[in-house]
Design a protein around this motif. Structure first.
Motif: not given
Length: 558
Positions: A39-58
Motif C-alpha cells: 500500500p505504501q507504493i500503490r496508494y502514495f499518490r492517493h494519500a497526497l490527494d487526501v491530505v490536500r482535501g480533495k475528498f473532504d465532505e462537509k
C-alpha cells in the motif's frame, strides 16, 4: 547516575535493544506490506490527494483537518530523532545503520497506515466534545482487551516523557549552550513557559501551532543539509558506496571510529529508525484520531506519508551530511560525559600503523566480543595530565589529549577509579579528543558547509523547532492517555508534571535520557503491534469497503 543508567541499559537490552523486538517490528511491517499488496507504493499518490482535501465532505466529524492532523503527527515524529538520533545511529552502527533506518521507514509506512486506520475506526467522542482515539480504543472496543488497553495507555504516558519530553528539551538545551553559551537551565525555563502556553489550549491550539511550525522547520533544515552535502559533494559517491558495502558486513575501523558489527548496525538502525518515525509505536494514531473524516482508511492514507517525509527524506539528508563531512569518524575536542567514559588498565594505541594491532583489540572490546581488563585504583594526575599507564575510552573511541579540570583550573591530585569508572568530584571536568555523537555531531557537520561556522546555528534553530514541536504533540498523546485511564479531570495534573519535567530535562544526563526513551518506546510498541496483527482481517475488509466507497462516491479507482 551511572548505576541508574546501567540498570536502565540492562532493562532495555531485554526489550527495545533486543533482537526479538527488532524482528517483531520489521516482520509486522513486512507482513502487512505483503498482506495488503504494498500500500505504501500503490496508494502514495492517493494519500497526497487526501491530505490536500480533495475528498473532504462537509459533514465530516472531528477537530482538525487532514493536513493539521498530519502536521501534528509529523511534529511528534520530526524531532531529535532526525538530528541527534541519526547521528547516534551512525556513531553506534556506522554508515550501514542509515540503510537500516530507511528500510525500517519503508515497511513503517505500511505499519503506520494500519495502526492509524484501525485507531481512527474505533475512536470515541469524550464528554467535552473532542475526539479521542489511539490503539487503546481498538483494544478496548474491538478486541475487548481492556487490560491491554490500560497497559498501552500507561506506556504512552511514560513514553510522553521518555520520547517527547526529556530527550527533546535536553537536545535543545545542549545545542543552544554549545552554540550560544546560554545555560541549559535558562533555555529549559523559557521553553517550559512557552510549552505551558501552547498545551493548555488543547488540540485546537496545538494543531494551529504545528501546522505553521512543521513547514517552516522543514525548509530551514533542508537548506542546511543541502549546504553541507553540496559543499562536500566529492565525498557523496564514497559515502553511498560505504553505506552499501557495509550493509551485510558491518563497518571496519576507520579514523577514530573503531568499527561496528553487522548485528549492531542493523539493531541500532532499526531502533533509531523507530525512534525517528514512530511507526508501530502507536503514538501518531492518537493525533490522527482528531481528523475530520467519516472514513478511517482515508486518515490511514495520510499517515503513509509520515515515515516517508520523516525518515526517508529528512533522516537521509542528515545521514548524507554526516557521512560526506567525515565528522562521524573524527576525534574532536569535547567535554567527556561520565556515562560514556571507561578507564582501561593498559595503554593502547589506535593508530593504523601500530604493530601490536591495538586497533583490532579495541574494536573487539567496543563490540563486546572480547572485553579488556578495566582499571581499579587511584590515578595520579599532575597539572591536569594523567601519569598512570592507562587508556580512556570515551564515546566508543580511544580518547586523546585528556586533561582533568577542577574548578576551572588544571587538577593535581589523585582520582579514584572502580572497575573502569572514575569517581567524579563536584566541579570536576574531563576534556579531550574523542568521537562525539547526537546533536553535537550534527552541529559539527553543519559547520563544514557553505555557511562555515554559522552552519551550527541552523542545527540549533532546527533542533529548537523540531524538538519543541515534538514536545507539544507528545503532551497531547499523554493527555489522551490520561483521559482514557483516569478521565478528563486528570489532564490538568498531567500537564503540570509534563511542563515541570520539560524544565528538569534540560540539564539532566543525556545518556540516561536516551536509554529511558528506548525502554518507553518498546513498552508502547509491543502491545500495539500485537493488537494490529490480531485485527489484520478487519483492516483488509475496511480497505476493501473504502475502495468501494471512493469509486461509488467520487469515481476514484484506487
Amino acid at each position: 547516575m551511572q548505576q541508574l543508567n546501567e540498570i536502565l541499559s540492562l532493562i532495555d537490552s531485554y526489550i527495545g535493544g533486543s533482537n526479538w523486538f527488532v524482528a517483531l517490528l520489521l516482520l509486522t511491517g513486512l507482513f502487512f506490506t505483503i498482506y495488503l499488496k504494498f500500500p505504501q507504493i500503490r496508494y502514495f499518490r492517493h494519500a497526497l490527494d487526501v491530505v490536500r482535501g480533495k475528498f473532504d465532505e462537509k459533514d465530516d466529524e472531528g477537530d482538525t483537518s487532514h493536513f493539521q492532523a498530519l502536521a501534528t503527527a509529523l511534529s511528534g515524529t520530526v524531532g531529535t530523532g532526525n538530528i541527534a538520533g541519526v547521528a547516534l545511529a551512525i556513531h553506534l552502527g556506522g554508515p550501514a545503520a542509515l540503510f537500516w533506518m530507511i528500510v525500517t521507514a519503508f515497511f513503517g509506512m505500511t505499519t503506520k497506515f494500519v495502526e492509524v486506520s484501525l485507531s481512527h475506526k474505533y475512536r470515541e467522542k469524550t464528554p467535552d466534545g473532542t475526539m479521542a482515539g489511539g490503539p487503546m480504543y481498538f483494544m478496548k472496543n474491538k478486541l475487548n482487551m481492556k487490560w491491554l488497553a490500560v497497559l498501552f495507555a500507561i506506556a504512552t504516558v511514560l513514553s510522553s516523557f521518555g520520547t517527547g519530553n526529556l530527550p527533546q528539551v535536553n537536545s535543545i538545551a545542549s545545542s543552544i549552550h554549545a552554540t550560544f553559551g546560554v545555560e541549559t537551565y535558562i533555555t529549559g525555563a523559557i521553553l517550559a513557559v512557552l510549552l505551558a502556553f501552547v498545551i493548555l489550549g488543547g488540540i485546537s491550539r496545538i494543531a494551529a501551532v504545528t501546522e505553521k511550525l512543521v513547514p517552516l522547520m522543514a525548509v530551514v533544515y533542508f537548506i542546511g543539509c543541502v549546504a553541507v552535502i553540496f559543499y562536500n559533494i566529492e565525498n557523496i559517491p564514497s559515502s553511498i558506496s560505504r553505506i552499501m558495502s557495509d550493509i551485510f558486513s558491518g563497518t571496519s575501523a576507520t579514523g577514530g571510529f573503531l568499527g561496528a558489527s553487522l548485528a549492531y548496525a542493523f539493531n541500532r538502525g532499526v531502533n533509531r529508525g523507530l525512534f525517528s518515525n514512530e511507526a508501530g509505536q502507536g503514538s501518531a494514531p492518537i493525533a490522527h484520531a482528531s481528523a475530520k473524516t467519516k472514513e478511517p482508511i482515508s486518515e490511514g492514507m495520510v499517515a503513509i506519508l509520515e515515515p516517508f517525509i520523516d525518515t526517508i527524506i529528512i533522516c537521509s539528508l542528515t545521514g548524507l551530511a554526516l557521512l560526506s563531512s567525515n565528522v562521524w569518524r573524527e576525534k574532536l575536542d569535547n567535554k567527556f560525559q561520565q556515562t560514556d567514559l571507561v578507564v582501561l588498565s593498559q595503554q593502547y594505541d589506535d593508530s593504523k600503523e601500530n604493530p601490536n594491532n591495538d586497533r583490532e583489540i579495541l574494536a573487539k572490546h567496543i563490540s563486546g566480543e572480547n572485553k579488556l581488563p578495566l582499571y581499579t585504583g587511584s590515578l595520579e594526575v599532575v597539572n591536569g595530565e594523567i601519569l598512570s599507564p592507562i587508556s580512556i575510552i570515551h564515546a566508543r573511541s580511544l580518547a586523546e589529549n585528556v586533561s582533568i579540570i577542577y574548578e576551572d583550573a588544571k587538577f593535581t591530585g589523585k582520582l579514584n577509579v572502580t572497575e573502569g569508572k572514575i569517581k567524579f568530584l563536584d566541579k570536576l571536568q574531563i576534556h579531550g579528543k574523542s568521537l562525539i555523537h547526537s546533536s553535537p555531531l550534527t552541529s559539527e557537520a553543519f559547520k563544514r558547509s557553505y555557511f562555515g561556522e554559522k552552519g551550527k546555528y541552523i542545527v540549533s534553530i532546527g533542533l529548537l523547532l523540531f524538538a519543541f514541536s515534538t514536545a507539544i504533540s507528545w503532551s497531547y498523546y499523554g493527555d489522551r492517555a490520561m483521559t482514557f485511564l483516569l478521565g478528563p479531570k486528570s489532564v490538568i495534573y498531567y500537564r503540570g508534571v509534563y511542563v515541570a519535567s520539560f524544565f528538569i530535562g534540560s540539564f539532566a544526563d543525556t545518556t540516561i535520557i536516551w536509554t529511558l526513551s528506548g525502554i518507553t518506546i518498546a513498552l508502547m510498541t509491543i502491545p500495539n503491534l500485537i493488537g494490529i496483527l490480531i485485527l489484520s482481517k478487519d483492516m483488509k475488509s475496511s480497505l476493501a469497503e473504502y475502495k468501494d466507497h471512493m469509486k461509488n462516491k467520487f469515481g476514484a479507482d484506487i
